[in-house]
Design a protein around this motif. Structure first.
Motif, PDB file in Angstrom:
ATOM      1  N   ALA A 236       0.840  -1.202   0.000  1.00 47.89           N
ATOM      2  CA  ALA A 236       0.000   0.000   0.000  1.00 47.89           C
ATOM      3  C   ALA A 236       0.876   1.253   0.000  1.00 47.89           C
ATOM      4  O   ALA A 236       0.587   2.221  -0.699  1.00 47.89           O
ATOM      5  CB  ALA A 236      -0.933  -0.011   1.208  1.00 47.89           C
ATOM      6  N   VAL A 238       3.805   1.481  -1.299  1.00 42.38           N
ATOM      7  CA  VAL A 238       4.350   1.593  -2.648  1.00 42.38           C
ATOM      8  C   VAL A 238       3.315   2.198  -3.602  1.00 42.38           C
ATOM      9  O   VAL A 238       3.634   3.034  -4.443  1.00 42.38           O
ATOM     10  CB  VAL A 238       4.812   0.201  -3.137  1.00 42.38           C
ATOM     11  N   VAL A 239       2.044   1.787  -3.444  1.00 51.51           N
ATOM     12  CA  VAL A 239       0.993   2.350  -4.288  1.00 51.51           C
ATOM     13  C   VAL A 239       0.852   3.848  -4.013  1.00 51.51           C
ATOM     14  O   VAL A 239       0.675   4.649  -4.931  1.00 51.51           O
ATOM     15  CB  VAL A 239      -0.349   1.615  -4.056  1.00 51.51           C
ATOM     16  N   GLY A 242       4.349   5.518  -5.114  1.00 46.98           N
ATOM     17  CA  GLY A 242       4.754   5.301  -6.496  1.00 46.98           C
ATOM     18  C   GLY A 242       6.166   4.750  -6.509  1.00 46.98           C
ATOM     19  O   GLY A 242       6.991   5.110  -5.664  1.00 46.98           O
ATOM     20  N   MET A 243       6.462   3.835  -7.447  1.00 44.47           N
ATOM     21  CA  MET A 243       7.779   3.219  -7.431  1.00 44.47           C
ATOM     22  C   MET A 243       8.782   3.972  -8.294  1.00 44.47           C
ATOM     23  O   MET A 243       9.903   3.540  -8.486  1.00 44.47           O
ATOM     24  CB  MET A 243       7.683   1.761  -7.872  1.00 44.47           C
ATOM     25  N   GLY A 244       8.344   5.133  -8.818  1.00 42.91           N
ATOM     26  CA  GLY A 244       9.215   5.819  -9.752  1.00 42.91           C
ATOM     27  C   GLY A 244      10.372   6.571  -9.104  1.00 42.91           C
ATOM     28  O   GLY A 244      11.379   6.800  -9.731  1.00 42.91           O
ATOM     29  N   PRO A 287      -4.181   9.109  -9.068  1.00 46.71           N
ATOM     30  CA  PRO A 287      -4.003   7.661  -9.251  1.00 46.71           C
ATOM     31  C   PRO A 287      -2.555   7.239  -9.477  1.00 46.71           C
ATOM     32  O   PRO A 287      -2.214   6.092  -9.214  1.00 46.71           O
ATOM     33  CB  PRO A 287      -4.838   7.341 -10.481  1.00 46.71           C
ATOM     34  N   THR A 288      -1.680   8.126  -9.945  1.00 45.73           N
ATOM     35  CA  THR A 288      -0.307   7.703 -10.203  1.00 45.73           C
ATOM     36  C   THR A 288       0.534   7.644  -8.931  1.00 45.73           C
ATOM     37  O   THR A 288       1.697   7.277  -8.985  1.00 45.73           O
ATOM     38  CB  THR A 288       0.379   8.670 -11.189  1.00 45.73           C
ATOM     39  N   GLY A 289      -0.048   8.004  -7.791  1.00 45.57           N
ATOM     40  CA  GLY A 289       0.724   8.007  -6.547  1.00 45.57           C
ATOM     41  C   GLY A 289       1.325   9.376  -6.304  1.00 45.57           C
ATOM     42  O   GLY A 289       1.467  10.179  -7.225  1.00 45.57           O
ATOM     43  N   LEU A 295       4.720   4.354 -15.173  1.00 47.34           N
ATOM     44  CA  LEU A 295       5.606   3.209 -15.383  1.00 47.34           C
ATOM     45  C   LEU A 295       5.504   2.701 -16.813  1.00 47.34           C
ATOM     46  O   LEU A 295       4.427   2.573 -17.325  1.00 47.34           O
ATOM     47  CB  LEU A 295       5.225   2.074 -14.430  1.00 47.34           C
TER      48      LEU A 295
END
Lengths: 295, 327
Positions: A236, A238-239, A242-244, A287-289, A295
């Protein structure tokens, strides 16, 4: 002791500190997940299980070989990293080019195996891990009592996170790593051994999880399922983050740990779900975090 | 007929295939005679899981969306059916209907959130949402926390036939199961199903053809959740209880295992996979006692690893692939 909104400052700052520690673990785990995802295109479901293995490794080193906390802080992550690299070489490597979901399913299976073996060996109950001699006790700061170990855990994990950020963003090795994430074929053409880089990245990511496990061992009990629910919260996080972005993962981890800690003080019933509620809110608004790139 | 043209190049054509029909008929015949050889209670529970797996497969196998939180709908609906039947005293059919509707609505809500992100994020979001549902179920009073809802009455079918006998209950569950499976069969072989498969195979292309991909995904999610809820509600009546186990993440993992083992994107695969996964602990208990059954998680994990590394088509998928080669 001055009560604040009916809550003693002692309880408030105590939970805040525990939140910071949890946040540090969230940060270290989501950082590892992000680095692994970047290179391997795999969401490592076994991350929580390997965090647990790290804690157990420290416990085992102490109870079987009388090897204390400080060597364990290096040996346990190294051992887990080696184990992870074997997994990468023998299994994860074969999933290259397949749909993302197979990586998730394979690592989920690995998590079940690892947790199942430890549960059969040690049962569901926890093993205590003593505080290292040098970090016992604490300081009275006036508004709260600060246990030395907890302060150490926060400072140390923050340094590890920042060191990782520095390595990835500011060094030559990091530049190579980022290049391989961006375009593995082209990076290989420059004579860089990308498969070896991938293996090392996976080892580093899970080593970070194991390091968090060793840090957690004296605070929480060492239990076979200590990572099982934990990894879902990390997902959660990470969501949300964002993992960017590396700093995004670190920031989101610490922030959510603190929010969770504060919820424990003011509305304990919601402490378990507050991170998920924030995730829902972030998905609705952005929504993209919070720090996410596409990604 | 854009949908038809799209799916014709895909692995499964929209036209119903005779082989699928034969497999379906064989399965039905076996299930009708099964209670004469095996415990009807065990079979009825297995059928609930089979329907759950088939519903899950609708989403992962045909729309290509790996939900890691389907226990939310299965377990949540079980609570609704159990509460309706036990506390409100609703008739059996109405309790099941309420459970299905509840899961469907919950699915639309969860779907709306999770399809905002793609790929791997989708799985993580569904997992997190289900975990949130688990903690809510742990704390709200009507679920009775760790104890769960016990002693749920099975009631009477149409107010006439008492379902307390396990064999009668089994045939009632079989009817629900076949209806559910038939619904999935119709959905998969409809133009709607063809578009779902197109999205699974090539999402950007489906978008460029003018399909509103998100509404298709959402509809698939809602249908899958509703059918999973029907399965969960039925299971609550069979076992006469609803507990937290059905909402735990390990249940979401188990249903994935069933579908993976049986074969993603096949009609009968999830059913076979579910029967296997439900039977393994029973068999282990029989041959090795409780000590052996402790290794269940490890065995499940090992099946995951073997399936992903060597056996991605699953049992039925592998057989289907062989037949196509020889035919």
């Amino acid at each position: 002791m001055i009560p604040l909104l009916g809550i003693s400052t002692q309880a408030l700052f105590g939970q805040l500190l525990l939140g910071l520690i949890n946040g540090a673990f969230y940060a270290m785990l989501s950082l590892g997940l992000a680095v692994i995802f970047g290179m391997l295109n795999i969401v490592n479901f076994a991350h929580g299980a390997l965090y647990m293995v790290g804690a157990f490794a420290a416990w085992f080193l102490l109870s079987a070989f009388h090897i204390g906390y400080w060597p364990a802080l290096i040996l346990a992550p190294l051992g887990v990293a080696l184990f992870g690299m074997i997994i990468e070489r023998t299994m994860l490597k074969r999933l290259a080019g397949l749909d993302h979901i197979y990586g998730l399913l394979l690592t989920f299976g690995l998590a079940l195996i690892i947790q199942g073996v430890f549960q059969n060996q040690f049962g569901a109950s926890g093993q205590p891990y003593p505080l290292p001699e040098q970090l016992k006790g604490g300081t009275n700061l006036g508004f709260m009592y600060l246990p030395t170990y907890r302060a150490w855990a926060v400072v140390f994990s923050l340094s590890v996170c920042l060191f990782t950020w520095f390595m990835i963003e500011k060094t030559r090795l990091g530049a190579v790593l980022r290049a391989a994430t961006e375009n593995p074929e082209l990076t290989r053409a420059f004579g860089i051994n990308v498969p070896r880089l991938i293996t090392l990245t996976y080892g580093f990511g899970v080593g970070l999880a194991a390091l968090a496990g060793v840090l957690a061992a004296p605070i929480y009990q060492v239990r076979p399922l200590m990572g099982a629910d934990f990894i879902i919260v990390v997902f959660a996080v990470v969501v949300i983050g964002g993992m960017g972005s590396i700093l995004g993962a670190i920031g989101a981890g610490f922030m959510l740990g603190v929010v969770e800690g504060l919820t424990k003080v003011f509305y304990p019933q919601a402490a378990n779900i507050v991170v998920f509620v924030i995730m829902v809110a972030v998905l609705l608004v952005k929504p993209t975090g919070l720090f996410g790139k596409k990604l | 007929m854009k949908a038809q043209a799209l799916s014709a190049s895909g692995p499964t054509a929209a036209r119903p295939k005779p082989a699928e029909f034969i497999a379906f008929a064989v399965l039905t015949a076996l299930l009708v005679v099964a209670p004469f050889a095996l415990y009807p209670f065990f079979l009825a529970t297995a059928l609930c899981f089979a329907l759950f797996a088939a519903a899950f497969n609708l989403l992962v196998g045909y729309a290509g969306l790996l939900s890691f939180g389907h226990a939310l709908f299965f377990g949540g609906a079980a609570y609704v059916a159990a509460h309706a039947a036990r506390v409100w005293g609703w008739p059996t059919e109405l309790s099941l209907l309420a459970a299905t509707a509840f899961a469907g609505l919950l699915g639309l809500g969860a779907g709306m959130l999770s399809i905002r992100r793609q790929g791997i994020y989708f799985s993580m979001i569904t997992l997190a949402l289900a975990q949130m549902g688990y903690f809510i179920a742990l704390q709200v009073p009507f679920t009775h926390g760790e104890d769960g809802i016990q002693g749920v009455p099975r009631g009477k079918l149409f107010g006439l036939i008492p379902l307390s006998d396990d064999r009668v209950m089994y045939y009632f569950v079989l009817a629900i199961f076949l209806a559910g499976l038939f619904a999935i069969y119709r959905i998969v072989h409809s133009p709607f199903g063809a578009v779902l498969k197109a999205i699974r195979e090539n999402e950007p292309r489906a978008i460029s053809l003018g399909y509103s991909v998100d509404s298709y995904k959402l509809a698939a999610f809602g249908l899958s959740a509703a059918l999973a809820g029907l399965a969960g509600g039925t299971k609550a009546l069979v076992t006469q209880s609803a507990t937290l186990t059905d909402m735990h993440w390990s249940m979401s993992g188990e249903v994935i295992l069933m579908v993976l083992l049986g074969g993603m994107g096949t009609m009968t695969g999830p059913v076979i996979g579910a029967i296997f996964v439900v039977a393994i602990p029973e068999v282990l208990n029989r041959i090795g006692g409780p000590d052996f059954a402790q290794w269940m998680t490890v065995i499940q994990g090992a099946i995951f690893v073997v399936c992903v590394l060597a056996f991605r088509r699953g049992l039925i998928g592998e057989i289907a692939a062989r037949l196509r080669r020889t035919l």
